[in-house]
Design a protein around this motif. Structure first.
Motif, PDB file in Angstrom:
ATOM      1  N   SER A 207      67.886  75.623 -28.081  1.00 24.17           N
ATOM      2  CA  SER A 207      68.102  74.195 -28.273  1.00 24.17           C
ATOM      3  C   SER A 207      66.752  73.506 -28.449  1.00 24.17           C
ATOM      4  CB  SER A 207      68.863  73.597 -27.085  1.00 24.17           C
ATOM      5  OG  SER A 207      69.211  72.250 -27.311  1.00 24.17           O
ATOM      6  N   ARG A 215      74.017  70.047 -26.072  1.00 26.39           N
ATOM      7  CA  ARG A 215      74.040  70.726 -24.772  1.00 26.39           C
ATOM      8  C   ARG A 215      75.197  70.220 -23.920  1.00 26.39           C
ATOM      9  NH1 ARG A 215      68.454  69.938 -25.580  1.00 26.39           N
ATOM     10  NH2 ARG A 215      68.308  68.149 -24.155  1.00 26.39           N
ATOM     11  N   ARG A 219      78.217  72.433 -22.294  1.00 26.70           N
ATOM     12  CA  ARG A 219      78.460  72.444 -20.849  1.00 26.70           C
ATOM     13  C   ARG A 219      79.917  72.134 -20.517  1.00 26.70           C
ATOM     14  NH1 ARG A 219      73.212  69.130 -20.595  1.00 26.70           N
ATOM     15  NH2 ARG A 219      71.628  70.643 -19.932  1.00 26.70           N
ATOM     16  N   PHE A 242      69.466  76.995 -21.404  1.00 25.93           N
ATOM     17  CA  PHE A 242      69.057  76.502 -22.723  1.00 25.93           C
ATOM     18  C   PHE A 242      67.562  76.775 -22.890  1.00 25.93           C
ATOM     19  CE2 PHE A 242      72.804  73.918 -21.759  1.00 25.93           C
ATOM     20  CZ  PHE A 242      73.518  74.034 -22.947  1.00 25.93           C
ATOM     21  N   LEU A 269      67.869  74.399 -17.790  1.00 26.27           N
ATOM     22  CA  LEU A 269      66.858  74.291 -18.834  1.00 26.27           C
ATOM     23  C   LEU A 269      65.686  75.241 -18.557  1.00 26.27           C
ATOM     24  CD1 LEU A 269      66.520  70.448 -19.538  1.00 26.27           C
ATOM     25  CD2 LEU A 269      68.066  72.113 -20.588  1.00 26.27           C
ATOM     26  N   ASP A 307      72.645  76.076 -30.521  1.00 27.41           N
ATOM     27  CA  ASP A 307      73.421  75.055 -29.811  1.00 27.41           C
ATOM     28  C   ASP A 307      74.424  74.345 -30.720  1.00 27.41           C
ATOM     29  OD1 ASP A 307      71.788  73.463 -31.342  1.00 27.41           O
ATOM     30  OD2 ASP A 307      70.826  72.421 -29.680  1.00 27.41           O
TER      31      ASP A 307
END
Length: 488
Positions: A207, A215, A219, A242, A269, A307
Protein backbone atom coordinates in the motif's frame (compact mmCIF):
# COMPACT_ATOMS: atom_id res chain seq x y z
CA UNK A 1 106.37 -88.24 -47.31
CA UNK A 2 106.80 -84.80 -45.92
CA UNK A 3 104.94 -83.03 -48.79
CA UNK A 4 102.00 -85.28 -48.31
CA UNK A 5 101.74 -84.42 -44.61
CA UNK A 6 102.08 -80.73 -45.34
CA UNK A 7 99.32 -80.86 -47.90
CA UNK A 8 96.95 -82.50 -45.42
CA UNK A 9 97.45 -79.74 -42.89
CA UNK A 10 96.77 -77.09 -45.54
CA UNK A 11 93.50 -78.75 -46.45
CA UNK A 12 92.43 -78.82 -42.81
CA UNK A 13 93.25 -75.16 -42.40
CA UNK A 14 91.39 -74.24 -45.55
CA UNK A 15 88.32 -76.17 -44.40
CA UNK A 16 88.38 -74.42 -40.99
CA UNK A 17 88.65 -71.03 -42.62
CA UNK A 18 85.72 -71.78 -44.89
CA UNK A 19 83.59 -72.91 -41.96
CA UNK A 20 84.44 -69.71 -40.08
CA UNK A 21 83.55 -67.56 -43.04
CA UNK A 22 80.28 -69.40 -43.50
CA UNK A 23 79.40 -68.99 -39.79
CA UNK A 24 80.17 -65.28 -39.99
CA UNK A 25 78.01 -64.86 -43.10
CA UNK A 26 75.18 -66.80 -41.45
CA UNK A 27 75.35 -64.56 -38.38
CA UNK A 28 75.26 -61.41 -40.50
CA UNK A 29 72.29 -62.82 -42.42
CA UNK A 30 70.39 -63.56 -39.24
CA UNK A 31 71.12 -60.04 -37.88
CA UNK A 32 69.85 -58.49 -41.08
CA UNK A 33 66.65 -60.53 -40.87
CA UNK A 34 66.10 -59.52 -37.21
CA UNK A 35 66.83 -55.87 -38.08
CA UNK A 36 64.32 -55.95 -40.95
CA UNK A 37 61.66 -57.41 -38.65
CA UNK A 38 62.25 -55.25 -35.54
CA UNK A 39 62.79 -51.86 -37.19
CA UNK A 40 59.13 -51.42 -38.34
CA UNK A 41 57.88 -52.56 -34.93
CA UNK A 42 60.07 -50.02 -33.15
CA UNK A 43 59.00 -47.27 -35.53
CA UNK A 44 55.32 -48.14 -35.08
CA UNK A 45 55.74 -48.12 -31.29
CA UNK A 46 57.36 -44.69 -31.37
CA UNK A 47 54.61 -43.40 -33.66
CA UNK A 48 51.92 -44.74 -31.30
CA UNK A 49 53.56 -43.03 -28.30
CA UNK A 50 53.85 -39.76 -30.26
CA UNK A 51 50.18 -39.84 -31.33
CA UNK A 52 49.04 -40.63 -27.76
CA UNK A 53 51.02 -37.72 -26.33
CA UNK A 54 49.72 -35.36 -29.02
CA UNK A 55 46.09 -36.33 -28.34
CA UNK A 56 46.48 -35.86 -24.58
CA UNK A 57 48.09 -32.44 -25.03
CA UNK A 58 45.36 -31.30 -27.39
CA UNK A 59 42.64 -32.40 -24.96
CA UNK A 60 44.26 -30.54 -22.07
CA UNK A 61 44.64 -27.36 -24.12
CA UNK A 62 41.03 -27.40 -25.34
CA UNK A 63 39.53 -27.84 -21.86
CA UNK A 64 41.54 -25.08 -20.21
CA UNK A 65 39.56 -21.80 -20.18
CA UNK A 66 41.29 -18.65 -21.29
CA UNK A 67 43.02 -16.88 -18.42
CA UNK A 68 42.95 -19.92 -16.12
CA UNK A 69 45.99 -22.04 -15.10
CA UNK A 70 46.40 -25.31 -16.93
CA UNK A 71 45.41 -28.55 -15.24
CA UNK A 72 43.46 -26.97 -12.35
CA UNK A 73 42.62 -29.38 -9.53
CA UNK A 74 39.12 -30.81 -9.86
CA UNK A 75 36.92 -30.62 -6.74
CA UNK A 76 35.77 -34.12 -5.74
CA UNK A 77 32.08 -33.08 -5.64
CA UNK A 78 31.98 -31.70 -9.18
CA UNK A 79 30.20 -34.18 -11.48
CA UNK A 80 29.77 -33.64 -15.19
CA UNK A 81 29.71 -35.80 -18.28
CA UNK A 82 33.07 -35.70 -20.05
CA UNK A 83 36.23 -37.56 -20.94
CA UNK A 84 37.65 -38.81 -17.67
CA UNK A 85 36.30 -42.22 -16.61
CA UNK A 86 38.62 -42.69 -13.65
CA UNK A 87 37.17 -43.86 -10.37
CA UNK A 88 39.38 -41.40 -8.50
CA UNK A 89 38.46 -38.13 -10.23
CA UNK A 90 34.99 -37.06 -11.28
CA UNK A 91 34.42 -36.63 -15.05
CA UNK A 92 35.26 -33.22 -16.48
CA UNK A 93 33.58 -31.52 -19.44
CA UNK A 94 34.98 -31.74 -22.94
CA UNK A 95 35.00 -27.97 -23.46
CA UNK A 96 34.57 -24.86 -21.31
CA UNK A 97 31.03 -23.89 -20.39
CA UNK A 98 31.53 -20.69 -18.36
CA UNK A 99 31.43 -17.37 -20.20
CA UNK A 100 34.32 -14.95 -19.78
CA UNK A 101 33.56 -12.15 -22.24
CA UNK A 102 30.69 -9.95 -21.06
CA UNK A 103 31.68 -6.66 -22.65
CA UNK A 104 28.43 -6.50 -24.65
CA UNK A 105 26.07 -7.45 -21.83
CA UNK A 106 23.54 -5.12 -20.21
CA UNK A 107 24.24 -3.60 -16.80
CA UNK A 108 22.07 -5.92 -14.68
CA UNK A 109 23.21 -9.03 -16.56
CA UNK A 110 26.83 -8.05 -16.04
CA UNK A 111 26.71 -7.45 -12.30
CA UNK A 112 24.49 -10.50 -11.74
CA UNK A 113 26.93 -12.65 -13.68
CA UNK A 114 29.69 -11.44 -11.38
CA UNK A 115 27.63 -12.32 -8.31
CA UNK A 116 26.84 -15.76 -9.73
CA UNK A 117 30.57 -16.32 -10.24
CA UNK A 118 31.35 -15.34 -6.67
CA UNK A 119 28.90 -17.92 -5.35
CA UNK A 120 29.68 -20.67 -7.85
CA UNK A 121 30.76 -23.91 -6.09
CA UNK A 122 32.53 -24.91 -9.31
CA UNK A 123 34.67 -21.81 -9.72
CA UNK A 124 35.21 -21.35 -5.98
CA UNK A 125 34.91 -24.78 -4.33
CA UNK A 126 36.94 -23.92 -1.23
CA UNK A 127 36.75 -21.33 1.50
CA UNK A 128 39.49 -19.25 -0.14
CA UNK A 129 37.39 -18.36 -3.16
CA UNK A 130 38.37 -14.71 -2.88
CA UNK A 131 41.90 -15.55 -4.03
CA UNK A 132 40.60 -16.17 -7.57
CA UNK A 133 38.45 -13.04 -7.86
CA UNK A 134 39.10 -11.26 -11.13
CA UNK A 135 39.14 -7.56 -11.93
CA UNK A 136 35.49 -7.85 -12.95
CA UNK A 137 34.63 -9.21 -9.50
CA UNK A 138 36.50 -6.36 -7.83
CA UNK A 139 34.53 -3.92 -9.96
CA UNK A 140 31.30 -5.44 -8.72
CA UNK A 141 32.37 -5.09 -5.11
CA UNK A 142 33.26 -1.45 -5.65
CA UNK A 143 29.68 -0.80 -6.77
CA UNK A 144 28.30 -2.05 -3.44
CA UNK A 145 28.58 0.52 -0.69
CA UNK A 146 28.67 -0.88 2.81
CA UNK A 147 28.42 2.35 4.80
CA UNK A 148 24.74 3.29 4.70
CA UNK A 149 22.16 3.57 1.92
CA UNK A 150 23.40 6.48 -0.13
CA UNK A 151 23.24 6.96 -3.91
CA UNK A 152 26.23 5.53 -5.74
CA UNK A 153 26.84 8.05 -8.50
CA UNK A 154 29.70 6.02 -9.94
CA UNK A 155 27.04 3.74 -11.44
CA UNK A 156 26.06 6.55 -13.84
CA UNK A 157 29.00 5.63 -16.05
CA UNK A 158 28.18 1.91 -16.16
CA UNK A 159 24.98 2.36 -18.20
CA UNK A 160 25.80 3.68 -21.66
CA UNK A 161 22.62 5.75 -22.17
CA UNK A 162 22.03 6.70 -18.52
CA UNK A 163 21.34 10.41 -19.16
CA UNK A 164 18.67 9.64 -21.77
CA UNK A 165 16.73 7.23 -19.53
CA UNK A 166 13.55 8.07 -17.57
CA UNK A 167 14.05 9.41 -14.07
CA UNK A 168 12.75 6.25 -12.35
CA UNK A 169 15.40 4.13 -14.09
CA UNK A 170 18.13 6.64 -13.21
CA UNK A 171 17.10 6.61 -9.53
CA UNK A 172 17.03 2.84 -9.47
CA UNK A 173 20.49 2.42 -11.03
CA UNK A 174 22.24 4.61 -8.44
CA UNK A 175 20.43 3.01 -5.47
CA UNK A 176 19.99 -0.65 -6.44
CA UNK A 177 22.99 -1.68 -4.34
CA UNK A 178 21.17 -0.81 -1.11
CA UNK A 179 18.52 -2.83 0.71
CA UNK A 180 19.22 -1.84 4.33
CA UNK A 181 16.57 0.72 5.29
CA UNK A 182 15.37 1.48 8.83
CA UNK A 183 11.92 0.37 9.93
CA UNK A 184 9.93 3.45 10.96
CA UNK A 185 6.75 1.65 12.07
CA UNK A 186 6.92 -1.94 13.33
CA UNK A 187 4.45 -4.61 14.43
CA UNK A 188 6.62 -7.23 16.17
CA UNK A 189 3.69 -9.07 17.82
CA UNK A 190 1.23 -9.19 14.95
CA UNK A 191 1.59 -12.97 14.53
CA UNK A 192 1.59 -13.89 18.20
CA UNK A 193 -0.96 -11.53 19.76
CA UNK A 194 -4.10 -13.05 21.30
CA UNK A 195 -3.68 -16.56 19.91
CA UNK A 196 -2.22 -19.84 21.02
CA UNK A 197 -1.14 -21.14 17.61
CA UNK A 198 0.73 -19.73 14.64
CA UNK A 199 -1.38 -18.03 11.95
CA UNK A 200 -2.41 -20.07 8.96
CA UNK A 201 -2.37 -17.06 6.63
CA UNK A 202 -0.60 -13.71 6.80
CA UNK A 203 -1.89 -11.04 4.43
CA UNK A 204 1.03 -8.83 3.33
CA UNK A 205 -0.55 -6.03 1.32
CA UNK A 206 1.45 -3.42 -0.59
CA UNK A 207 0.00 0.00 0.00
CA UNK A 208 0.95 3.68 0.05
CA UNK A 209 0.53 6.21 2.81
CA UNK A 210 -2.26 8.06 0.94
CA UNK A 211 -4.35 4.92 0.27
CA UNK A 212 -6.26 4.98 3.55
CA UNK A 213 -9.62 4.17 1.90
CA UNK A 214 -8.18 1.04 0.29
CA UNK A 215 -6.81 -0.17 3.62
CA UNK A 216 -10.11 0.50 5.37
CA UNK A 217 -12.05 -1.44 2.75
CA UNK A 218 -9.71 -4.41 3.19
CA UNK A 219 -9.91 -4.27 7.00
CA UNK A 220 -13.72 -4.39 6.87
CA UNK A 221 -13.95 -7.18 4.28
CA UNK A 222 -11.56 -9.89 3.10
CA UNK A 223 -8.63 -8.74 5.25
CA UNK A 224 -10.22 -9.18 8.66
CA UNK A 225 -7.77 -10.35 11.31
CA UNK A 226 -8.58 -13.28 13.59
CA UNK A 227 -10.22 -16.65 13.06
CA UNK A 228 -11.83 -16.89 9.63
CA UNK A 229 -14.12 -19.79 8.82
CA UNK A 230 -13.66 -21.48 5.49
CA UNK A 231 -16.40 -21.52 2.90
CA UNK A 232 -16.93 -25.25 3.45
CA UNK A 233 -13.94 -26.17 5.64
CA UNK A 234 -12.64 -25.34 9.08
CA UNK A 235 -10.72 -22.14 8.10
CA UNK A 236 -7.79 -20.77 10.09
CA UNK A 237 -6.17 -17.84 11.87
CA UNK A 238 -5.54 -14.83 9.62
CA UNK A 239 -3.25 -11.88 10.28
CA UNK A 240 -2.74 -8.68 8.28
CA UNK A 241 0.04 -6.16 7.61
CA UNK A 242 0.28 -3.30 5.11
CA UNK A 243 3.71 -2.66 3.57
CA UNK A 244 4.59 1.03 3.19
CA UNK A 245 7.51 3.22 2.20
CA UNK A 246 7.77 6.99 2.43
CA UNK A 247 7.01 9.56 -0.26
CA UNK A 248 7.68 13.25 -0.81
CA UNK A 249 4.61 14.23 1.18
CA UNK A 250 5.51 11.67 3.84
CA UNK A 251 7.89 14.20 5.38
CA UNK A 252 4.87 16.34 6.22
CA UNK A 253 4.32 16.17 10.00
CA UNK A 254 0.56 15.86 9.45
CA UNK A 255 0.96 12.76 7.26
CA UNK A 256 3.32 11.17 9.74
CA UNK A 257 0.92 11.87 12.61
CA UNK A 258 -2.00 10.30 10.74
CA UNK A 259 0.02 7.18 9.98
CA UNK A 260 1.08 6.87 13.62
CA UNK A 261 -2.51 7.15 14.76
CA UNK A 262 -3.60 4.59 12.17
CA UNK A 263 -0.87 2.23 13.31
CA UNK A 264 -1.78 2.62 16.99
CA UNK A 265 -5.45 1.98 16.24
CA UNK A 266 -5.18 -1.01 13.91
CA UNK A 267 -1.69 -2.38 14.61
CA UNK A 268 -1.10 -3.45 11.01
CA UNK A 269 1.29 -0.95 9.39
CA UNK A 270 4.90 -1.75 8.46
CA UNK A 271 6.75 1.30 7.17
CA UNK A 272 10.36 1.58 5.98
CA UNK A 273 12.36 4.71 5.26
CA UNK A 274 12.72 4.40 1.48
CA UNK A 275 11.00 6.27 -1.34
CA UNK A 276 7.73 4.48 -2.16
CA UNK A 277 7.86 4.27 -5.95
CA UNK A 278 6.83 1.59 -8.45
CA UNK A 279 10.43 0.50 -9.05
CA UNK A 280 11.03 0.21 -5.30
CA UNK A 281 8.29 -2.37 -4.79
CA UNK A 282 11.04 -5.00 -4.87
CA UNK A 283 12.35 -3.48 -1.64
CA UNK A 284 9.02 -4.24 0.00
CA UNK A 285 9.56 -7.89 -0.87
CA UNK A 286 13.08 -8.29 0.50
CA UNK A 287 12.45 -6.12 3.58
CA UNK A 288 9.22 -7.98 4.32
CA UNK A 289 10.98 -11.35 3.97
CA UNK A 290 13.54 -10.22 6.53
CA UNK A 291 10.84 -8.94 8.90
CA UNK A 292 8.86 -12.17 8.45
CA UNK A 293 11.89 -14.31 9.37
CA UNK A 294 12.12 -12.50 12.72
CA UNK A 295 8.45 -12.07 13.65
CA UNK A 296 6.22 -14.53 11.76
CA UNK A 297 8.56 -17.34 10.76
CA UNK A 298 6.11 -20.08 11.83
CA UNK A 299 3.17 -18.74 9.76
CA UNK A 300 2.05 -21.39 7.28
CA UNK A 301 1.14 -19.21 4.28
CA UNK A 302 1.60 -15.65 3.01
CA UNK A 303 -0.58 -13.78 0.54
CA UNK A 304 1.34 -10.87 -0.93
CA UNK A 305 -0.88 -8.57 -2.97
CA UNK A 306 -1.87 -5.03 -3.87
CA UNK A 307 -4.37 -2.93 -1.94
CA UNK A 308 -6.75 -2.88 -4.92
CA UNK A 309 -7.39 -6.63 -5.14
CA UNK A 310 -10.40 -8.56 -3.89
CA UNK A 311 -9.80 -11.94 -2.23
CA UNK A 312 -12.33 -14.60 -1.31
CA UNK A 313 -10.52 -15.40 1.93
CA UNK A 314 -12.80 -18.28 3.08
CA UNK A 315 -12.42 -20.04 -0.28
CA UNK A 316 -8.65 -19.41 -0.22
CA UNK A 317 -8.37 -21.01 3.23
CA UNK A 318 -10.24 -24.07 1.94
CA UNK A 319 -7.88 -24.31 -1.02
CA UNK A 320 -4.75 -24.04 1.17
CA UNK A 321 -6.03 -26.64 3.64
CA UNK A 322 -6.70 -29.00 0.74
CA UNK A 323 -3.21 -28.42 -0.69
CA UNK A 324 -1.61 -29.22 2.66
CA UNK A 325 -3.63 -32.43 2.91
CA UNK A 326 -2.77 -33.52 -0.62
CA UNK A 327 0.94 -32.81 -0.26
CA UNK A 328 1.24 -34.50 3.12
CA UNK A 329 -0.31 -37.65 1.66
CA UNK A 330 1.95 -37.73 -1.39
CA UNK A 331 5.34 -36.45 -0.31
CA UNK A 332 5.60 -36.89 3.45
CA UNK A 333 5.52 -34.38 6.27
CA UNK A 334 9.09 -33.05 6.32
CA UNK A 335 9.24 -30.82 3.21
CA UNK A 336 5.67 -30.70 2.04
CA UNK A 337 5.33 -26.96 1.41
CA UNK A 338 8.88 -25.62 1.08
CA UNK A 339 8.43 -25.09 -2.67
CA UNK A 340 4.78 -24.01 -2.71
CA UNK A 341 3.86 -20.84 -4.60
CA UNK A 342 0.64 -20.29 -6.56
CA UNK A 343 -0.83 -17.46 -8.60
CA UNK A 344 -1.41 -16.17 -12.11
CA UNK A 345 1.78 -17.50 -13.69
CA UNK A 346 3.19 -15.65 -16.69
CA UNK A 347 5.52 -17.48 -19.09
CA UNK A 348 7.75 -16.32 -21.97
CA UNK A 349 7.50 -12.66 -20.98
CA UNK A 350 9.97 -10.13 -22.34
CA UNK A 351 10.92 -6.66 -21.06
CA UNK A 352 8.86 -3.75 -22.31
CA UNK A 353 10.94 -1.45 -24.51
CA UNK A 354 8.19 1.17 -24.76
CA UNK A 355 9.31 4.27 -22.86
CA UNK A 356 5.74 5.38 -22.18
CA UNK A 357 5.07 2.15 -20.23
CA UNK A 358 5.62 2.07 -16.48
CA UNK A 359 7.18 -1.38 -17.01
CA UNK A 360 9.81 0.06 -19.39
CA UNK A 361 13.21 -1.63 -19.04
CA UNK A 362 15.94 -0.35 -21.42
CA UNK A 363 18.09 -2.73 -23.42
CA UNK A 364 21.19 -1.24 -21.82
CA UNK A 365 19.96 -2.32 -18.37
CA UNK A 366 18.61 -5.84 -18.99
CA UNK A 367 18.70 -8.29 -21.90
CA UNK A 368 16.93 -11.59 -22.29
CA UNK A 369 13.56 -13.07 -21.39
CA UNK A 370 11.98 -13.02 -17.96
CA UNK A 371 11.72 -16.26 -15.95
CA UNK A 372 8.38 -17.79 -15.00
CA UNK A 373 6.71 -15.49 -12.47
CA UNK A 374 3.36 -15.01 -10.80
CA UNK A 375 1.58 -11.70 -11.35
CA UNK A 376 2.37 -9.29 -8.52
CA UNK A 377 -1.25 -8.30 -7.99
CA UNK A 378 -1.65 -11.34 -5.78
CA UNK A 379 0.45 -14.43 -5.11
CA UNK A 380 0.43 -16.99 -2.28
CA UNK A 381 3.48 -18.87 -1.04
CA UNK A 382 4.32 -20.95 2.01
CA UNK A 383 6.00 -19.52 5.08
CA UNK A 384 8.78 -22.09 4.67
CA UNK A 385 9.48 -20.74 1.18
CA UNK A 386 9.77 -17.17 2.52
CA UNK A 387 12.80 -18.18 4.57
CA UNK A 388 14.43 -19.68 1.48
CA UNK A 389 13.59 -16.60 -0.59
CA UNK A 390 15.28 -14.38 1.98
CA UNK A 391 18.52 -16.34 1.69
CA UNK A 392 18.61 -16.57 -2.10
CA UNK A 393 17.68 -12.88 -2.50
CA UNK A 394 21.08 -12.01 -1.06
CA UNK A 395 22.58 -13.52 -4.22
CA UNK A 396 20.27 -11.78 -6.69
CA UNK A 397 20.65 -8.07 -7.46
CA UNK A 398 17.48 -6.03 -7.07
CA UNK A 399 15.36 -5.71 -10.21
CA UNK A 400 12.91 -2.85 -10.85
CA UNK A 401 9.79 -5.07 -11.22
CA UNK A 402 8.90 -6.94 -8.05
CA UNK A 403 7.04 -9.93 -9.49
CA UNK A 404 9.83 -10.55 -12.02
CA UNK A 405 12.34 -10.39 -9.17
CA UNK A 406 10.37 -13.04 -7.28
CA UNK A 407 10.55 -15.19 -10.41
CA UNK A 408 14.34 -14.72 -10.55
CA UNK A 409 14.68 -15.88 -6.95
CA UNK A 410 12.39 -18.87 -7.54
CA UNK A 411 14.41 -19.84 -10.60
CA UNK A 412 17.60 -20.01 -8.55
CA UNK A 413 15.83 -22.11 -5.94
CA UNK A 414 14.57 -24.49 -8.60
CA UNK A 415 10.95 -23.76 -7.62
CA UNK A 416 8.26 -23.68 -10.32
CA UNK A 417 5.19 -21.56 -9.47
CA UNK A 418 1.78 -23.20 -9.83
CA UNK A 419 -0.63 -21.53 -12.22
CA UNK A 420 -4.22 -21.32 -10.94
CA UNK A 421 -6.97 -19.82 -13.14
CA UNK A 422 -8.78 -18.50 -10.05
CA UNK A 423 -6.03 -15.88 -9.57
CA UNK A 424 -7.00 -13.07 -11.96
CA UNK A 425 -4.30 -10.42 -11.73
CA UNK A 426 -5.39 -9.08 -15.13
CA UNK A 427 -9.13 -9.22 -14.43
CA UNK A 428 -11.67 -11.49 -16.14
CA UNK A 429 -11.41 -12.34 -19.83
CA UNK A 430 -13.75 -10.25 -21.97
CA UNK A 431 -17.39 -11.19 -21.43
CA UNK A 432 -16.84 -13.55 -18.48
CA UNK A 433 -17.30 -10.85 -15.84
CA UNK A 434 -20.91 -10.42 -16.97
CA UNK A 435 -21.82 -13.99 -16.04
CA UNK A 436 -24.09 -14.12 -13.00
CA UNK A 437 -21.81 -16.15 -10.69
CA UNK A 438 -18.43 -15.06 -12.09
CA UNK A 439 -17.20 -13.53 -8.82
CA UNK A 440 -17.87 -16.83 -7.02
CA UNK A 441 -15.37 -18.69 -9.23
CA UNK A 442 -12.27 -16.69 -8.23
CA UNK A 443 -9.84 -16.69 -5.34
CA UNK A 444 -8.41 -13.27 -6.22
CA UNK A 445 -9.23 -10.58 -8.76
CA UNK A 446 -7.26 -7.39 -9.41
CA UNK A 447 -8.18 -3.74 -9.91
CA UNK A 448 -11.20 -3.16 -7.69
CA UNK A 449 -12.07 0.14 -5.99
CA UNK A 450 -12.85 0.30 -2.24
CA UNK A 451 -16.60 0.46 -2.98
CA UNK A 452 -16.39 -2.52 -5.34
CA UNK A 453 -14.46 -4.50 -2.74
CA UNK A 454 -17.17 -3.97 -0.11
CA UNK A 455 -19.90 -4.86 -2.60
CA UNK A 456 -18.13 -8.04 -3.72
CA UNK A 457 -17.57 -9.11 -0.11
CA UNK A 458 -21.27 -8.94 0.70
CA UNK A 459 -22.15 -10.72 -2.55
CA UNK A 460 -19.71 -13.62 -2.09
CA UNK A 461 -20.05 -13.99 1.70
CA UNK A 462 -23.75 -14.87 1.34
CA UNK A 463 -24.13 -16.29 -2.17
CA UNK A 464 -27.53 -16.59 -3.80
CA UNK A 465 -29.11 -20.02 -4.23
CA UNK A 466 -27.99 -20.09 -7.87
CA UNK A 467 -24.34 -19.37 -7.01
CA UNK A 468 -24.16 -21.38 -3.80
CA UNK A 469 -22.57 -24.45 -5.41
CA UNK A 470 -20.35 -22.65 -7.91
CA UNK A 471 -16.88 -24.18 -8.32
CA UNK A 472 -13.57 -22.39 -8.87
CA UNK A 473 -12.49 -21.35 -12.35
CA UNK A 474 -10.02 -24.22 -12.76
CA UNK A 475 -12.78 -26.79 -12.37
CA UNK A 476 -15.20 -24.69 -14.40
CA UNK A 477 -12.78 -24.34 -17.32
CA UNK A 478 -12.00 -28.05 -17.23
CA UNK A 479 -15.71 -28.84 -17.33
CA UNK A 480 -16.27 -26.53 -20.33
CA UNK A 481 -13.31 -28.10 -22.12
CA UNK A 482 -14.74 -31.61 -21.72
CA UNK A 483 -18.13 -30.45 -22.96
CA UNK A 484 -16.54 -28.94 -26.08
CA UNK A 485 -14.62 -32.16 -26.74
CA UNK A 486 -17.82 -34.19 -26.46
CA UNK A 487 -19.63 -31.88 -28.87
CA UNK A 488 -16.85 -32.33 -31.42
Amino acid sequence: MNPVKTGGKDELRTEAVQKAVMACCLCQYRCRILLCICTPCILLGCLFIYITLAVCLSINSSTTPVGMPRNPPLPPFFIASGLNKSGILAPFPIKSFWKYDLSKEAHWNLIQYVMDRQHSPILHPGTNASQNISDLDRYSRSTQQSSGCFPNYEMIWTVSDYFSLPAQIQRFVISMHCRDYPLLIDQPRVCSKHQSEAPMLLLAIKSQSSNFENRQAIRKTWGRSGWVKGRVGKGGHVRRVFLLGTNHSGHNPGIKKNLREESNRYGDLLMWDFLDTFFNLTLKDVLFWDWFSKNCWDTRFVLKGDDDVFVRTPALLDYLNNMEAVRSNTSGQSKTMEDFVVGDVIASAVPSRLQSSKYFIPDSFYKGMYPLYAGGGGVVYSGALVLRLLQVSKRVHLFPIDDVYLGMCLQRLGVVPIHHPAFLTFDFPEGEAKEHCANHTVLLVHKRSPKEIQKLWVETLRPSRKCRNTVLRDELLEKKKKEQEQNL
